[in-house]
Motif scaffolding. Structure first.
Motif, PDB file in Angstrom:
ATOM      1  N   THR A   1      -8.402  64.324 -55.787  1.00 35.09           N
ATOM      2  CA  THR A   1      -7.048  64.466 -55.367  1.00 35.09           C
ATOM      3  C   THR A   1      -5.976  66.511 -55.132  1.00 35.09           C
ATOM      4  O   THR A   1      -6.913  66.566 -55.991  1.00 35.09           O
ATOM      5  CB  THR A   1      -6.402  64.463 -56.392  1.00 35.09           C
ATOM      6  OG1 THR A   1      -4.657  64.138 -55.853  1.00 35.09           O
ATOM      7  CG2 THR A   1      -6.197  64.980 -57.795  1.00 35.09           C
TER       8      THR A   1
ATOM      9  N   THR B   1       0.358  65.434 -51.279  1.00 33.43           N
ATOM     10  CA  THR B   1      -0.359  65.377 -52.246  1.00 33.43           C
ATOM     11  C   THR B   1      -1.204  64.260 -51.153  1.00 33.43           C
ATOM     12  O   THR B   1      -1.071  63.253 -50.900  1.00 33.43           O
ATOM     13  CB  THR B   1       0.096  64.571 -53.486  1.00 33.43           C
ATOM     14  OG1 THR B   1       0.707  65.499 -53.662  1.00 33.43           O
ATOM     15  CG2 THR B   1      -1.552  64.430 -54.362  1.00 33.43           C
TER      16      THR B   1
ATOM     17  N   THR C   1      -4.839  61.964 -51.672  1.00 32.47           N
ATOM     18  CA  THR C   1      -6.207  61.701 -52.584  1.00 32.47           C
ATOM     19  C   THR C   1      -7.396  60.984 -51.181  1.00 32.47           C
ATOM     20  O   THR C   1      -6.845  60.044 -50.738  1.00 32.47           O
ATOM     21  CB  THR C   1      -5.726  60.279 -53.755  1.00 32.47           C
ATOM     22  OG1 THR C   1      -5.037  61.075 -54.403  1.00 32.47           O
ATOM     23  CG2 THR C   1      -7.046  60.181 -54.279  1.00 32.47           C
TER      24      THR C   1
ATOM     25  N   ALA D   1      -0.510  60.471 -54.355  1.00 31.17           N
ATOM     26  CA  ALA D   1      -0.750  60.719 -52.840  1.00 31.17           C
ATOM     27  C   ALA D   1       0.337  59.997 -52.729  1.00 31.17           C
ATOM     28  O   ALA D   1       1.236  59.420 -52.639  1.00 31.17           O
ATOM     29  CB  ALA D   1      -1.946  60.027 -53.055  1.00 31.17           C
TER      30      ALA D   1
ATOM     31  N   SER E   1     -11.572  67.242 -58.718  1.00 30.89           N
ATOM     32  CA  SER E   1     -12.681  66.749 -57.630  1.00 30.89           C
ATOM     33  C   SER E   1     -13.903  66.081 -58.710  1.00 30.89           C
ATOM     34  O   SER E   1     -14.517  66.776 -59.534  1.00 30.89           O
ATOM     35  CB  SER E   1     -12.706  67.678 -56.569  1.00 30.89           C
ATOM     36  OG  SER E   1     -13.636  68.446 -57.317  1.00 30.89           O
TER      37      SER E   1
ATOM     38  N   THR F   1      -1.854  56.642 -54.641  1.00 31.82           N
ATOM     39  CA  THR F   1      -2.850  56.797 -55.779  1.00 31.82           C
ATOM     40  C   THR F   1      -3.334  58.121 -55.989  1.00 31.82           C
ATOM     41  O   THR F   1      -3.050  58.585 -55.599  1.00 31.82           O
ATOM     42  CB  THR F   1      -4.330  56.585 -55.378  1.00 31.82           C
ATOM     43  OG1 THR F   1      -4.552  55.286 -54.837  1.00 31.82           O
ATOM     44  CG2 THR F   1      -5.569  56.780 -56.168  1.00 31.82           C
ATOM     45  N   LEU F   2      -3.577  58.771 -57.759  1.00 31.39           N
ATOM     46  CA  LEU F   2      -3.380  59.630 -58.291  1.00 31.39           C
ATOM     47  C   LEU F   2      -2.150  60.535 -57.849  1.00 31.39           C
ATOM     48  O   LEU F   2      -2.346  61.575 -57.614  1.00 31.39           O
ATOM     49  CB  LEU F   2      -4.788  60.171 -58.491  1.00 31.39           C
ATOM     50  CG  LEU F   2      -5.590  59.468 -58.914  1.00 31.39           C
ATOM     51  CD1 LEU F   2      -6.525  60.380 -58.838  1.00 31.39           C
ATOM     52  CD2 LEU F   2      -5.494  59.521 -60.277  1.00 31.39           C
TER      53      LEU F   2
END
Length: 828
Positions: free
Chosen positions: A574, A601, A603, A649, A555, A646-647
């Protein structure tokens, strides 16, 4: 003041010097025999002196016998009596005659109390005399505060605290208090500050330009310096309620004066150059938070010229045996009246009469008053500001700038505290108290802790051991690094967290922070609302962990105060969720049931706005502590956007949460607190991301939980809740002849929760997990709200609170319909 008085109770050390001559006595009214408090006793043409306590008694030690002692009190003729030569211990009692003149003519209605016409004129002129009518005002304030431990040295220490004191302090190092009992001074402070007030919009600010703090157990006096200034000694009797020790007492010149007090017109006399009516007043009902005392009202403008008040023992304030407050006022611009000096004496007792207590004395004086010259609005953005170098002023500076000369007794207190606090026993005792109070042990530039997380035992991890720490202000006044490592003997997994934050600005508080963490958590106990409760979270790791889930989190956030009372926070986080139990959800929705996932996951990009009008913060090293916003509500609005792809997710969603919290005074009914919360998740998500309402399966009470709800019993994607508490203080029990001696206090509470779960969220869960096991289920709230009500007693043994709760809805088999919760609190 409540937090700091509680901490100072544990920081006990003292000292003393021996005097050659000791004089004691009492000052009374020559006609009535009534004891006179706050009478000045002094040696003429010197700065040596003292004053009488609430019982009219005094005690003074002198290095040499003077020719005489003088007693002086406003409204009475001064009296000087000789001191015997060569007598080491002697008693001199004063009997003062009044300086009264004939009462000027007043119009009294048939059968009417003679004090009432004066009080009606006070009410008629109240707004004209109140300083709050001024557009703005400012002044320089000098505050001196001293704390002494009393009830020690009379006999061998009893109890844990008494034994600790007698083991730390040599019996020859006690000082003699004003009542002749031995005391141990352990804290004295002085501050010089500029105070500013503006009416529209209502703002206040205190610039502390000089501070001198000497006390046992203070690792750094900066925090204390911010809470000993004049803004915390502002007792305005023109308000209907006067706050003393965070208790709201009805003023003797409140709008509803007849309903709370009995008044007597005693006399008329000069106070300074003002001819005044002297009125006495007594509270009508013992259970009311009201004063007893006298006040002097000017005969021309019917303004409050002087007031002496005491608080009776029936006021039901924990640990407080007596409170005496004296204030004198003088006119300023536009005929408003402002305090010229205020003196407060508070006696704080231990758990029993034989346990050590504390004597607190606070003196505040005011000068260089300027009115109706308002500052710019942004000048008030930081309500309390400790100026650079405030704690490093020289002795010459203090000698020149003090509003009054430092007495010989004060100089002795400074010297003895400085000498004693460096002894090894005192340092060990102080360090232990600091660890218990803060949860951290400071070792140079690093503080190790917090200790509530050090050990736990549960069915997943077995014995869990954790060690952690953070850097402190000795490392940097801008950068803070923190982390921990934990290990479970059963799962043989290492968990850890590392992070840091950087303070960009203290003037308009701004900071940036980041964190990386891998640790075992529980679904239903991952709410950010629980971050401020390390004891609850530490206890929840014991026993059986339900729905344990390994969370890997990274974070980043940026926070800034845009305006005073308005804080913005932007965060990016995330989290990868790896459930340690049978869990599954349709990764592509119900339309593709073959795509089932057991981990996911998320994000999130979040925006939070917090509004707290007139909130006051103080700084403690690299932390800042809120002292509240008075009776104003505190509002939070948070928007969260889940970013898919994203990342890493695998889910996307939007969420909005709103919260409002407020505490306010309800007169005779005591104090009330409510908290309203509402929120909505706009897209289907795996159920760990839903609003899982926080249950409480511990035996302890915690206001952020539903006390008869299990940890993971209900979840919602749309919810609204109300938490309410009513503190009746001594309203009910103080009316019962036997119960009122216990000083118990009644309170009531209630939790109401509305929630719903959309069908799309329910459809996201398959009935069977990939392992073939049935999916664990949970409940969704229907049209009927979840309701629990409680009633309780606080102030049991002065520290214990016990609540009884009844669950009124969703009474299915296995539900807890009734429960008792306990909590320990230090509350005045």
């Amino acid at each position: 003041m409540r937090k700091y008085l509680t901490i100072l109770l544990c920081l006990l050390v003292a000292s003393a010097t021996q005097a050659q001559i000791r004089i004691t006595g009492q000052v009374t009214d020559a006609v009535t025999g009534e004891a006179l408090p706050f009478v000045g006793i002094f040696v003429k043409n010197t700065s040596v002196g003292t004053s009488t306590d609430e019982n009219g008694a005094y005690n003074i030690r002198l290095s040499a016998a003077p020719d005489s002692l003088t007693a002086s009190f406003v409204g009475y003729l001064s009296q000087t009596l000789p001191v015997k030569k060569g007598v080491a211990v002697q008693v001199i009692d004063f009997k003062l005659g009044t300086n009264a003149q004939k009462l000027q003519e007043v119009v009294i209605r048939p059968g009417e109390n003679p004090a009432w016409p004066v009080m009606r004129r006070v009410m008629d002129n109240k707004n004209a005399n109140d300083k709050r009518k001024l557009t703005a005002y400012q002044y320089e304030a000098y505050t001196k505060m001293q704390f002494d431990v009393d009830n020690v040295g009379q006999q061998k220490g009893k109890g844990v605290l008494g034994k600790a004191i007698t083991s730390l302090v040599d019996s020859q190092m006690y000082l003699a208090g004003e009542d002749g009992r031995k005391v141990l001074p352990f804290f004295i402070s002085e501050s010089l500050s500029d105070f500013y007030y503006m009416r529209d919009p209502k703002r206040s600010k205190e610039n502390i330009k000089a501070t001198k703090v000497t006390g046992i157990g203070l690792q750094d006096g900066t925090l204390v310096s911010q809470v000993i200034g004049s803004s915390y000694q502002d007792y305005n009797f023109y308000q209907n309620w006067v706050s003393v020790l965070q208790k709201n007492f009805v003023s003797p010149i409140a709008d509803g004066w007849k309903g709370y007090y009995h008044y007597e017109l005693e006399d008329s006399t000069f106070v300074g150059e003002d001819w005044c009516y002297e009125l006495s007043f007594k509270q009508k009902r013992p259970q009311d938070l009201a004063f007893n005392g006298r006040m002097w009202i000017t005969a021309d403008s019917y303004a409050l010229r002087k007031i002496d008040v005491t608080v009776s023992k029936s006021a039901n304030i924990n640990f407080v045996e007596s409170i005496a407050l004296q204030q004198e006022l003088l006119p300023v611009g536009e005929s408003a009246w402002m305090p010229s000096k205020t003196d407060v004496r508070i006696k704080i007792v231990g758990l029993t009469p034989k346990r050590p207590g504390i004597l607190a004395k606070v003196h505040t004086s005011y000068k260089d008053v300027t009115v109706n010259q308002p500052q710019q609005s942004d000048f008030f953005d930081k309500p309390v500001e400790l100026m650079a170098g405030a704690g490093k002023q020289t002795d010459t500076f203090w000698e020149e700038r003090r509003h009054d000369t430092l007495s010989v007794a004060d100089q002795q207190v400074y010297a003895t505290i400085n000498a004693i606090r460096e002894t090894p026993k005192v340092q060990r005792f102080t360090n232990m108290a600091m660890v218990l109070g803060t949860g951290y042990k400071s070792l140079g530039s690093v503080s190790w802790g917090p200790w509530p997380y050090t050990y736990a035992n549960n069915n997943v991890e077995g014995h869990r051991f954790q060690v952690g720490g953070k850097t402190n202000i000795n490392f940097s006044d801008k950068l803070e690094l923190r982390g921990y490592a934990a290990y479970g003997t059963e799962d043989r997994e290492t968990k850890y967290s590392v992070g840091g934050r950087y303070i960009l600005s203290r003037k308009r508080w701004s900071e940036v922070g980041l964190k990386y963490q891998e640790d075992l958590q529980q679904v239903g106990l991952m709410s950010e609302k629980l971050e401020a409760s390390p004891f609850f979270m530490g206890f929840s790791r014991f026993g059986e962990l339900r729905r344990p889930i390994m969370v890997r989190e990274m974070s980043l956030y940026l926070q800034r105060d845009l305006l005073r009372g308005v804080t913005e926070r932007v965060g990016l986080r995330t989290r990868h969720f790896d459930p340690q139990y049978d869990f599954a959800y349709y990764a592509e929705g119900v339309g593709q049931p073959e795509k089932v996932a057991s981990s996911f996951t998320a994000t999130e990009l979040s925006f939070m706005t917090r509004f707290a009008n007139n909130e006051v913060f103080v700084e403690n090293d690299n932390e800042r502590i809120s002292l509240g916003s008075g009776s104003w509500p505190v509002m939070n609005l948070k928007y969260t956007l889940g970013l898919n792809n994203t990342l890493g997710a695998t889910v996307n969603y939007q969420r909005v949460d709103l919260g409002v919290e407020q505490e306010f005074v309800m007169g005779r009914l005591g104090n009330a607190l409510y908290r309203l919360e509402a929120g909505k998740i706009f897209s289907p998500v795996p159920y760990p991301l839903l609003e899982v309402h926080t249950g409480n399966e511990t035996p302890f009470y915690y206001e952020a939980t539903y006390n008869l709800m299990d940890y993971f019993e209900f979840a919602s994607d749309t919810y609204a809740s109300l938490h309410y508490e009513q503190y009746f203080e001594g309203l009910l029990f103080n009316r019962l002849p036997l119960i009122k001696k216990l000083k118990w206090r009644v309170l009531a509470s209630g939790n109401i929760l509305y929630g719903s779960l959309s069908q799309s969220n329910l459809d996201l869960m398959p009935e069977v997990t990939p392992s073939g096991a049935p999916q664990e289920t949970f409940k969704a709230l229907g049209n009927t709200p979840y309701v629990e009500v409680g009633y309780g007693i606080e102030n049991i043994f002065k520290v214990l609170r016990v609540d009884a709760f009844h669950r009124l809805t969703y009474l299915d088999e296995g539900a807890r319909k009734f429960g008792l919760k306990a909590s320990v609190q230090f509350k005045l």
